[in-house]
Scaffold this motif. Sequence first.
Motif, short mmCIF file in Angstrom:
data_model
loop_
_atom_site.label_atom_id
_atom_site.label_comp_id
_atom_site.label_asym_id
_atom_site.label_seq_id
_atom_site.Cartn_x
_atom_site.Cartn_y
_atom_site.Cartn_z
N SER A 66 0.83 -1.20 0.00
CA SER A 66 0.00 0.00 0.00
C SER A 66 0.87 1.25 0.00
CB SER A 66 -0.92 -0.01 1.23
OG SER A 66 -1.65 1.19 1.32
N ASP B 244 2.31 1.72 -3.47
CA ASP B 244 1.29 2.13 -4.45
C ASP B 244 0.97 3.62 -4.33
OD1 ASP B 244 1.15 -0.46 -5.34
OD2 ASP B 244 -0.75 -0.94 -4.34
N LEU B 245 0.79 4.10 -3.09
CA LEU B 245 0.45 5.50 -2.90
C LEU B 245 1.61 6.40 -3.30
CD1 LEU B 245 -1.49 7.70 -1.97
CD2 LEU B 245 -0.66 7.36 0.37
N CYS C 165 4.91 7.08 4.19
CA CYS C 165 4.90 7.04 2.73
C CYS C 165 5.84 8.09 2.11
CB CYS C 165 3.48 7.26 2.20
SG CYS C 165 2.33 5.95 2.68
N LEU D 187 -5.65 14.61 -1.97
CA LEU D 187 -5.47 13.36 -1.21
C LEU D 187 -6.26 13.47 0.09
CD1 LEU D 187 -3.99 10.66 -0.58
CD2 LEU D 187 -2.12 12.05 0.38
N ILE E 58 -8.05 11.45 -4.28
CA ILE E 58 -7.28 10.23 -4.06
C ILE E 58 -7.63 9.69 -2.67
CG2 ILE E 58 -4.99 9.19 -3.87
CD1 ILE E 58 -3.96 11.60 -5.56
N PRO F 222 -6.52 6.92 -0.04
CA PRO F 222 -5.33 6.09 0.13
C PRO F 222 -5.57 4.68 0.64
CG PRO F 222 -5.50 7.64 1.95
CD PRO F 222 -6.61 7.97 0.99
N VAL G 26 -5.49 2.09 -2.70
CA VAL G 26 -5.37 3.39 -3.38
C VAL G 26 -6.34 3.44 -4.55
CG1 VAL G 26 -3.83 4.98 -4.56
CG2 VAL G 26 -2.96 3.54 -2.70
#
Length: 419
Positions: free
Chosen positions: A306, A309-310, A340, A385, A409, A411, A415
């Motif tokens: 995850s 991906d973000l 992240c 986001l 977006i 998360p 995502v």
Amino acid sequence: MDKCVDKILIGHSDSCQICTSRNLQQVIDMGFFAPCDSLLTKDMLKRPEKSYPLNLVRCRDCGLVQIDYAVDGKELFYPEYPYRSGITETLKKNLHGISSHMVDKLGLAKNSFVIDIGSNDGTILEGFKNTGMRVLGVEATNIADIANSNGIQTLKEFFSLPVAEKIVNKYGKASLVTAANVFAHVNDFCGLTRGINHLLEEGGVFISESHYQLDILETLQYDSIYHEHLRYYLIKPLIKFFADQGFTLIDAERIPNYGGSIRVYAKKGSNHKVSENVAKLIELEEKVGAYQEDTYKEFAERIEKSRQDLRELLVKLKSEGKTIVGIGCPGRSATLLKFCGITPDLLPYIAEQSTSLKLGMFTPNTHIPVVDEAIMLKEQPDYALILSWHYAAPIIKNVRNKGLRSKIIVPLPEVKVVE
């Protein structure tokens, strides 16, 4: 009756917070983080920032999931602590609904005495007061002043057994004590429960609400791992803990708050009738593997995917010249942002409501400015986001009604981009 370990947890611990076992499974080491709500002023950006280990472990013996480093509660919940429970209408409505639900479920008589620990701005007690209850809050931060100004009597101090004794001497015993998102936060776990036991009349009920480990697993809520959350509850370890403290866990129910929580009813005394809900939840926990080591290995692997991906999505959009900002600055966002690697070069600001206590501040760890949402609505960035993703539906509806045209977006739990 009282089998609790009599110590205030501060610093590193290599034993379980409930059963004291040292048989702990390493789940994920997040790194070093500043406390999630320790937002910074512009001047503070020039000074060193304290950070602490954030390491999630699981007790193989009783099943409790926990972090293994406790920051002093006085540092986490400082006088200018910026969280207000009544700041959004969604949460305010939820908290008022909780009050009336509890009154009906427990059959509380008019004028019963209800105490809320960690009562924040008094929103939940406002709901109890509206149903005809006598209410009292206990809140250590300056937000107690807001509650008192709104007519919700609140003691401005950290809850403890001596505070409980003072309350009983002045007001008498309570029929109900509540603690919404407090029971997993307090590092004097045993002192808290002793104080609650003293507050309650015989057969009185303590109701706590905490993030539920089952929801954390199911929806990959790694952003709910932060220093304020010392423990992540499942039913089995809670049954053991309450029994050791002279309570019977009589009921439990899953609730949607904060992306998935557990509301637990503990009745003072032993051998009380227990709802079938308790056995059903244990059965569900066992079915999904909440007490199995491999489940947590897989959980850590999903977290890592995850994160990648973000991060990859944001970097790609940035390389394409797209503008991206954040929406909402809950405490949990501090974990997601740092873990992240999201810094001001990717996210130049986070938009908050005009009533937020966080405006003009900077996020811990990542130092992203928090600004009035009017700036976002004027600039209309390409993407936003949503950091309060656990309330995505009402927040998206709200910002759309205010005129935001950006793509959103989301998360977690995976995502995705909402047009």
